[in-house]
Design a protein around this motif. Structure first.
Motif, PDB file in Angstrom:
ATOM      1  N   ALA A  21      38.082   3.781 -26.246  1.00 30.39           N
ATOM      2  CA  ALA A  21      37.817   3.950 -24.812  1.00 30.39           C
ATOM      3  C   ALA A  21      36.380   3.541 -24.478  1.00 30.39           C
ATOM      4  N   VAL A  58      45.308   2.247 -24.755  1.00 26.41           N
ATOM      5  CA  VAL A  58      44.397   3.374 -24.968  1.00 26.41           C
ATOM      6  C   VAL A  58      44.827   4.571 -24.126  1.00 26.41           C
ATOM      7  N   TYR A 170      38.783   3.068 -18.146  1.00 27.88           N
ATOM      8  CA  TYR A 170      38.143   3.309 -19.438  1.00 27.88           C
ATOM      9  C   TYR A 170      37.122   4.431 -19.353  1.00 27.88           C
ATOM     10  N   PHE A 173      39.121   7.611 -19.534  1.00 17.07           N
ATOM     11  CA  PHE A 173      39.613   7.779 -20.908  1.00 17.07           C
ATOM     12  C   PHE A 173      38.493   8.189 -21.856  1.00 17.07           C
ATOM     13  N   THR A 174      37.282   7.687 -21.622  1.00 19.10           N
ATOM     14  CA  THR A 174      36.144   8.062 -22.465  1.00 19.10           C
ATOM     15  C   THR A 174      35.804   9.533 -22.269  1.00 19.10           C
TER      16      THR A 174
END
Length: 192
Positions: A21, A58, A170, A173-174
């Protein structure tokens, strides 16, 4: 000193989701910045569009892992009447996250919406190369013949619009992966 601080904040166990991510976010940020300078990233890195597919790859694993987390399980048990919901509420994702991260996430989300709206409102078609000519086409009809510079401009705007979305996904997701990693590290520390 810095190394010590980083090790204390990052989990020792390798978490490939967090790294995937974070890498997706970093590559999206690079593509976005370059496209802001009217650089056609896809000309130099044709595989940049794999970041689009990476969101799904992801994202699926991040959500599966998060739904297995103790935090999410506790949330589901406390909200038994809403068990039909398959999503993850934003207030749960941002619970325990520093205020500055929330501010960056909200500001970034507003920027993504603005960036996408301006792209959609001003884009007259898709830049393509057909018969060695640079064109702008809309639903298969040529709307304009372009110079190389104008073609690069439209291609960079296309990348800028999509990379903004990549940054948003992203980034989320991180944050989720980081929360899961920290929770796993805490569980490991408690078991020792």
């Amino acid at each position: 000193m810095t190394d010590c601080v980083l090790r204390m904040n990052m989990p020792e166990k390798s978490n490939w989701l967090l790294y995937a991510a974070s890498l997706g976010f970093l590559l999206s940020l690079i593509a976005h910045i370059l496209s802001c300078f009217t650089i056609d990233v896809s000309e130099y890195f044709p595989f940049v569009w794999l970041l689009h597919i990476g969101i799904f790859a992801v994202g699926i694993f991040v959500f599966i892992k998060y739904k297995q987390s103790e935090e999410f399980q506790d949330y589901q048990q406390s909200n038994e009447s809403n068990l039909m919901s398959s999503g993850i509420p934003l207030e749960l994702i941002f619970k325990g996250i520093p205020s500055w991260v929330k501010l960056v996430a909200v500001s970034g989300s507003l920027y993504v919406v603005f960036n996408l709206m301006t792209f959609v409102a001003s884009q007259n078609g898709n830049p393509e190369i057909k018969d060695d000519k640079y064109i702008l086409q809309n639903h298969g009809k040529i709307t304009e013949y372009l110079s190389k510079e104008k073609y690069t401009y439209y291609k960079s705007r296309e990348t800028k619009a999509f990379s903004g979305l990549w940054l948003l996904f992203y980034g989320i997701f991180t944050i989720i992966s980081y929360k899961v990693s920290v929770a796993e590290k805490s569980e490991q520390d408690l078991s020792i």
